[in-house]
Design a protein around this motif. Structure first.
Motif, PDB file in Angstrom:
ATOM      1  N   TYR A 134      10.656   0.294   1.095  1.00 59.32           N
ATOM      2  CA  TYR A 134       9.651  -0.746   0.809  1.00 59.32           C
ATOM      3  C   TYR A 134      10.321  -2.095   0.555  1.00 59.32           C
ATOM      4  O   TYR A 134       9.863  -3.133   1.024  1.00 59.32           O
ATOM      5  CB  TYR A 134       8.769  -0.332  -0.381  1.00 59.32           C
ATOM      6  CG  TYR A 134       8.360   1.124  -0.330  1.00 59.32           C
ATOM      7  CD1 TYR A 134       7.854   1.683   0.832  1.00 59.32           C
ATOM      8  CD2 TYR A 134       8.521   1.954  -1.430  1.00 59.32           C
ATOM      9  CE1 TYR A 134       7.511   3.018   0.906  1.00 59.32           C
ATOM     10  CE2 TYR A 134       8.174   3.294  -1.375  1.00 59.32           C
ATOM     11  CZ  TYR A 134       7.677   3.823  -0.196  1.00 59.32           C
ATOM     12  OH  TYR A 134       7.358   5.138  -0.128  1.00 59.32           O
ATOM     13  N   VAL A 135      11.424  -2.054  -0.210  1.00 59.41           N
ATOM     14  CA  VAL A 135      12.131  -3.297  -0.524  1.00 59.41           C
ATOM     15  C   VAL A 135      12.679  -3.927   0.766  1.00 59.41           C
ATOM     16  O   VAL A 135      12.564  -5.130   0.997  1.00 59.41           O
ATOM     17  CB  VAL A 135      13.270  -3.027  -1.534  1.00 59.41           C
ATOM     18  CG1 VAL A 135      14.172  -4.241  -1.666  1.00 59.41           C
ATOM     19  CG2 VAL A 135      12.698  -2.640  -2.889  1.00 59.41           C
ATOM     20  N   GLY A 140       9.174   4.508   8.311  1.00 63.44           N
ATOM     21  CA  GLY A 140       9.895   4.905   7.104  1.00 63.44           C
ATOM     22  C   GLY A 140       9.054   4.741   5.857  1.00 63.44           C
ATOM     23  O   GLY A 140       9.032   5.603   4.979  1.00 63.44           O
ATOM     24  N   CYS A 141       8.335   3.624   5.768  1.00 61.84           N
ATOM     25  CA  CYS A 141       7.470   3.378   4.613  1.00 61.84           C
ATOM     26  C   CYS A 141       6.357   4.418   4.539  1.00 61.84           C
ATOM     27  O   CYS A 141       6.137   5.045   3.501  1.00 61.84           O
ATOM     28  CB  CYS A 141       6.845   1.984   4.699  1.00 61.84           C
ATOM     29  SG  CYS A 141       8.019   0.660   4.422  1.00 61.84           S
ATOM     30  N   ALA A 142       5.659   4.600   5.658  1.00 62.68           N
ATOM     31  CA  ALA A 142       4.492   5.479   5.649  1.00 62.68           C
ATOM     32  C   ALA A 142       4.889   6.929   5.384  1.00 62.68           C
ATOM     33  O   ALA A 142       4.276   7.605   4.560  1.00 62.68           O
ATOM     34  CB  ALA A 142       3.741   5.374   6.976  1.00 62.68           C
ATOM     35  N   VAL A 143       5.940   7.380   6.073  1.00 62.92           N
ATOM     36  CA  VAL A 143       6.324   8.792   5.940  1.00 62.92           C
ATOM     37  C   VAL A 143       6.753   9.111   4.510  1.00 62.92           C
ATOM     38  O   VAL A 143       6.298  10.079   3.914  1.00 62.92           O
ATOM     39  CB  VAL A 143       7.453   9.139   6.951  1.00 62.92           C
ATOM     40  CG1 VAL A 143       8.046  10.516   6.636  1.00 62.92           C
ATOM     41  CG2 VAL A 143       6.902   9.110   8.369  1.00 62.92           C
ATOM     42  N   SER A 144       7.607   8.243   3.934  1.00 66.16           N
ATOM     43  CA  SER A 144       8.076   8.528   2.579  1.00 66.16           C
ATOM     44  C   SER A 144       6.917   8.501   1.584  1.00 66.16           C
ATOM     45  O   SER A 144       6.825   9.356   0.689  1.00 66.16           O
ATOM     46  CB  SER A 144       9.159   7.527   2.160  1.00 66.16           C
ATOM     47  OG  SER A 144       8.661   6.209   2.241  1.00 66.16           O
ATOM     48  N   ALA A 145       6.004   7.550   1.747  1.00 70.03           N
ATOM     49  CA  ALA A 145       4.876   7.444   0.820  1.00 70.03           C
ATOM     50  C   ALA A 145       3.966   8.659   0.923  1.00 70.03           C
ATOM     51  O   ALA A 145       3.617   9.280  -0.086  1.00 70.03           O
ATOM     52  CB  ALA A 145       4.086   6.173   1.091  1.00 70.03           C
ATOM     53  N   VAL A 201       0.839  -1.199   0.000  1.00 68.62           N
ATOM     54  CA  VAL A 201       0.000   0.000   0.000  1.00 68.62           C
ATOM     55  C   VAL A 201       0.879   1.257   0.000  1.00 68.62           C
ATOM     56  O   VAL A 201       0.636   2.209  -0.749  1.00 68.62           O
ATOM     57  CB  VAL A 201      -0.965   0.008   1.213  1.00 68.62           C
ATOM     58  CG1 VAL A 201      -1.647   1.364   1.364  1.00 68.62           C
ATOM     59  CG2 VAL A 201      -2.000  -1.092   1.065  1.00 68.62           C
ATOM     60  N   CYS A 202       1.948   1.236   0.827  1.00 68.78           N
ATOM     61  CA  CYS A 202       2.862   2.379   0.843  1.00 68.78           C
ATOM     62  C   CYS A 202       3.502   2.578  -0.529  1.00 68.78           C
ATOM     63  O   CYS A 202       3.598   3.695  -1.024  1.00 68.78           O
ATOM     64  CB  CYS A 202       3.947   2.181   1.899  1.00 68.78           C
ATOM     65  SG  CYS A 202       3.309   2.309   3.574  1.00 68.78           S
ATOM     66  N   LEU A 203       3.908   1.481  -1.152  1.00 65.24           N
ATOM     67  CA  LEU A 203       4.509   1.560  -2.485  1.00 65.24           C
ATOM     68  C   LEU A 203       3.524   2.167  -3.482  1.00 65.24           C
ATOM     69  O   LEU A 203       3.884   3.019  -4.296  1.00 65.24           O
ATOM     70  CB  LEU A 203       4.921   0.160  -2.952  1.00 65.24           C
ATOM     71  CG  LEU A 203       5.406   0.035  -4.395  1.00 65.24           C
ATOM     72  CD1 LEU A 203       6.731   0.746  -4.574  1.00 65.24           C
ATOM     73  CD2 LEU A 203       5.532  -1.429  -4.809  1.00 65.24           C
TER      74      LEU A 203
END
Lengths: 260, 260
Positions: free
Chosen positions: B212-213, B233-238, B149-151
């Motif tokens: 994400y990876v 990290g995933c959520a913030v960057s997305a 989902v983040c991706l």
């Protein structure tokens, strides 16, 4: 400013002092290379600013009018006068550079039919795709599918990709999808006759039905006969401005002016 | 926000039609059809695995190199293909934008969703590799959709950003091709992040794709639950990229029509 009608309740469309500016495409977009070169040249920069001013083209200048429910309004004028731009602004495709447009009711813009067709998809698939683009719901298309197919007379070709259709057949399909609604506001840009002779008379009949059915219609045509026959009100647009508006006499004035 | 939800509901059918159109057109004339979505990533990964593990002697201690490769490529390929298609989606649909009103964000969104279908299909070869290399499954696999989902949100944000920039700067199509190539090598897809200098590795952690990876690999290859930092990290960057993309798109979309 050219006032056609004062805003009043019961209006379906109110166009207030609308102006529309286009760049005439000389500096369409921006290329990195050019931008980089220009960065170091003050002369180039000045030149570019002048170009940009020259580029500005006002397709519409301070146009105002309003349309009451059930009125059929025809737009006449030379090519490039701004008629189609006016229709697109009312349809919401473009936002005017200045001024306001208010519409009350759902709009069916028949500006260019079949714009959303995908040539690789079949007629059946394109009916759904184009319907979705026109803003129909899935249930609506499901319920009207047979009507669309009947009207287009293309039942035998439903599973054929549209790229194998003749242009007349494509036009018939597009017309059938576009006219299956009962819109409150119908916007028509020169499409009254598509297909062969039989379909032309059928499509014209269908248009007449829609127009006479109490729909509010904006209509661009170069056929003054058609305009005179159909329209309650005629607006003559010249170089982006309303030159004259009123009843059928506008057509005669236009003809006299054009020396015809 | 409320407007957005009403709009999304109103245009969900159009969205569905656009995604289906892309899907149908993609596989229309190919003999193997949808099967390609499974075969293609599998074969591509196999080729890369052979080249990198035999010719360049890359290895990933403790885990299968093939599984290492495909767990990263599945995510990166989605990003690369979806952001590329989204970038050209607005320019490619000028013909429609110019004629019918529809929200313009629907084009990048439909591309991100369309490639999303391919992404879901490409999970099948991913799991085949996980099983056949003996990597094994674990309960944390249930957390993987979080990184997907983040991706998706990140890619959508990039799609908004790129598609509006591409309208004004056509050079973007070439520039982005190069950027994507650089990005492929700046993400530890083919090599292990421990192979590079700690300083470069630190910088790399600001690469959203790495987030994400890394999240996916922590689960798939190392059978660990991702840390709170990885989740964040995933959520913030997305969300940051999505917000930026949406803002740029919203600010510029009314000007698109001048750059046809």
């Amino acid at each position: 400013m050219s006032e056609v009608n004062n805003a009043s309740p019961g209006n379906m469309i109110e166009v207030e002092d609308v102006s529309m500016m286009f760049n005439l495409g000389i500096d369409k977009g921006f290329s990195l290379k050019q931008g980089f070169v220009d960065l170091f040249s003050a002369k180039k920069r000045r030149q570019k600013k002048e170009d940009r001013e020259k580029n500005k083209f006002w397709a519409l200048k301070h146009v105002s009018f309003s349309v009451k429910k059930g009125e059929v309004v025809g737009f006449i004028g030379a090519n490039g006068a701004g008629k189609s731009t006016m229709l697109k602004i009312v349809a919401g495709v473009m936002k005017p550079t200045e001024g306001k447009v208010r519409t009350y009711g759902n709009i069916c813009p028949m500006i260019e039919l079949g714009a959303g067709f995908d040539p690789q998809l079949t007629a059946r698939e394109n009916i759904y795709l184009n319907g979705a683009i026109m803003g129909y719901t899935e249930e609506f298309i499901d319920s009207k599918f047979d009507e669309i197919v009947e009207f287009s007379e293309l039942r035998d070709f439903l599973e054929v990709p549209v790229q194998n259709f003749s242009s007349g057949m494509t036009a018939r399909l597009a017309f059938s999808v576009a006219t299956v609604v009962d819109p409150e506001i119908l916007i028509v840009d020169e499409i009254l006759s598509v297909g062969d002779i039989a379909f032309q008379s059928k499509s014209e009949k269908k248009m007449m039905e829609m127009i006479n059915g109490g729909t509010t219609v904006l209509f661009v045509s170069h056929s003054l006969g058609q305009i005179k026959k159909l329209c309650d009100k005629i607006v003559w647009i010249e170089r982006g401005e309303v030159r004259k508006s009123g009843g059928k006499e506008v057509c005669d004035d236009y003809l006299t002016y054009m020396n015809l | 926000m409320k407007n957005l939800i009403i709009n999304l509901k109103k245009y969900s059918f159009l969205l569905k039609q656009l995604v289906m159109r892309d899907f149908k057109v993609k596989y229309k004339r190919s003999f193997l059809g949808v099967l390609w979505s499974l075969l293609y990533p599998l074969l591509m990964t196999a080729v890369m695995a052979v080249v990198f593990s035999n010719v360049f002697k890359f290895s990933t201690p403790g885990v299968s190199y093939l599984a290492y490769l495909i767990s990263g490529l599945t995510l990166f390929n989605y990003f690369s293909e979806a952001s590329n298609l989204a970038m050209s989606s607005v320019v490619a649909n000028f013909g429609l934008i110019n004629k019918v009103y529809m929200p313009k964000y629907i084009f990048p969104l439909s591309k991100a969703l369309f490639v999303g279908i391919n992404f879901l299909l490409s999970l099948i070869p991913l799991y085949l590799v996980i099983i056949f290399t003996g990597t094994g499954l674990n309960i944390y696999h249930l957390l993987l959709p979080y990184s997907y989902v983040c991706l998706f949100l990140f890619t959508l944000g990039m799609g908004f950003l790129l598609s509006s920039v591409a309208v004004f700067l056509r050079d973007m199509f070439y520039i982005y091709g190069i950027i994507i190539t650089i990005w492929t090598y700046l993400t530890p897809l083919m090599y292990d992040i421990n192979m590079i200098s700690p300083r470069l590795a630190f910088v790399m952690k600001f690469n959203p794709m790495y987030q994400y990876v890394n999240f996916a690999r922590t689960i798939i290859l190392y059978h660990n639950c991702p840390t709170a930092g990885q989740f964040a990290g995933c959520a913030v960057s997305a969300l940051a990229v999505l917000a930026l993309g949406t803002l740029v798109f919203k600010k510029t979309q009314d000007k698109f029509i001048y750059y046809v």
